[in-house]
Every structure is written in C-alpha cells, then in structure tokens.
Design a protein around this motif. Structure first.
Motif, short mmCIF file in Angstrom:
data_model
loop_
_atom_site.label_atom_id
_atom_site.label_comp_id
_atom_site.label_asym_id
_atom_site.label_seq_id
_atom_site.Cartn_x
_atom_site.Cartn_y
_atom_site.Cartn_z
N LEU A 164 0.83 -1.20 0.00
CA LEU A 164 0.00 0.00 0.00
C LEU A 164 0.87 1.26 0.00
CD1 LEU A 164 -2.93 0.87 0.00
CD2 LEU A 164 -2.88 0.83 2.49
N ARG A 165 1.94 1.25 0.76
CA ARG A 165 2.85 2.39 0.79
C ARG A 165 3.45 2.63 -0.61
NH1 ARG A 165 6.14 0.93 4.75
NH2 ARG A 165 4.89 1.98 6.33
N THR B 67 2.66 5.90 -3.19
CA THR B 67 3.74 6.82 -3.54
C THR B 67 3.91 6.95 -5.05
OG1 THR B 67 5.38 5.07 -3.30
CG2 THR B 67 5.04 6.53 -1.42
N VAL B 68 3.56 5.91 -5.82
CA VAL B 68 3.79 5.97 -7.27
C VAL B 68 2.54 6.23 -8.10
CG1 VAL B 68 5.81 4.48 -7.12
CG2 VAL B 68 3.59 3.48 -7.66
N ILE B 69 1.37 6.10 -7.52
CA ILE B 69 0.14 6.16 -8.32
C ILE B 69 -0.13 7.54 -8.92
CG2 ILE B 69 -1.51 6.68 -6.48
CD1 ILE B 69 -3.28 4.46 -7.85
N ILE C 43 -2.42 1.06 -15.30
CA ILE C 43 -2.70 0.88 -13.88
C ILE C 43 -2.59 -0.59 -13.45
CG2 ILE C 43 -5.21 0.55 -13.91
CD1 ILE C 43 -3.42 3.02 -11.67
N ASP C 44 -2.76 -1.51 -14.40
CA ASP C 44 -2.66 -2.93 -14.06
C ASP C 44 -1.25 -3.31 -13.60
OD1 ASP C 44 -1.81 -2.44 -16.69
OD2 ASP C 44 -2.07 -4.55 -17.23
#
Length: 89
Positions: free
Chosen positions: A64-65, A69-71, A79-80
């Motif tokens: 999750l971290r 941070t990259v999204i 996105i996949d």
C-alpha cells in the motif's frame, strides 16, 4: 419518595460504566458498518486488494505504501502494473 430511594447508589463512577459500554460495543466489530453502501464497497475493495497482496507473498503495508507513492505519476492506461501480482517489492 426521594431520588436516592428510587435509584440505588452506584458502586462505580459513570465514566467507568461508559467505558465498559464502549468496550462491549467495540467487540461487535463496528468497523464493518461504514455508514453507506458506497463506503462498504470501498472498504470491500481495500480488503480484497490487501488480501490479494498477502496471497501473493507481499507485505500489505509495504504494498500500500508503494502504490500510494507511485500512483500519482503513473499513467492511467498502465494501472494494471500496480496490481499485487505485478508488483515486485
């Protein structure tokens, strides 16, 4: 009849009674009741995503971290690549 006669004296202060009530309510898993259908769907998505990370041998917190941070800079059409089975940590 006086108020003291109608209501027996409490052995413990009101705050401790309230604390016991809150403890009893928390044992009912109130986190499952999210206030709306949309909130429930979001929570189900998060539980599913983090459960999938666990099944793929990834620490859910680290996953999750990493994703958070990259999204923001990640292209939407790729996105996949951020799904748990495509991420290497």
């Amino acid at each position: 009849m006086t108020a003291a006669a109608r209501f027996p004296a409490r052995k413990e202060p009101a705050n401790s009674q309230l604390l016991r009530l809150c403890e009893a309510l928390h044992k009912r898993k109130n986190y499952l009741f999210l206030g709306s259908d949309a909130g429930g769907e979001r929570a189900a998505t998060m539980y599913s995503l983090l459960g999938t990370a666990k099944l793929n041998g990834i620490n859910p917190e680290a996953y999750l971290r990493h994703v958070l941070t990259v999204i923001a800079d990640h292209p939407v059409n790729r996105i996949d690549e951020l799904l748990p089975w495509n991420v290497t940590l």
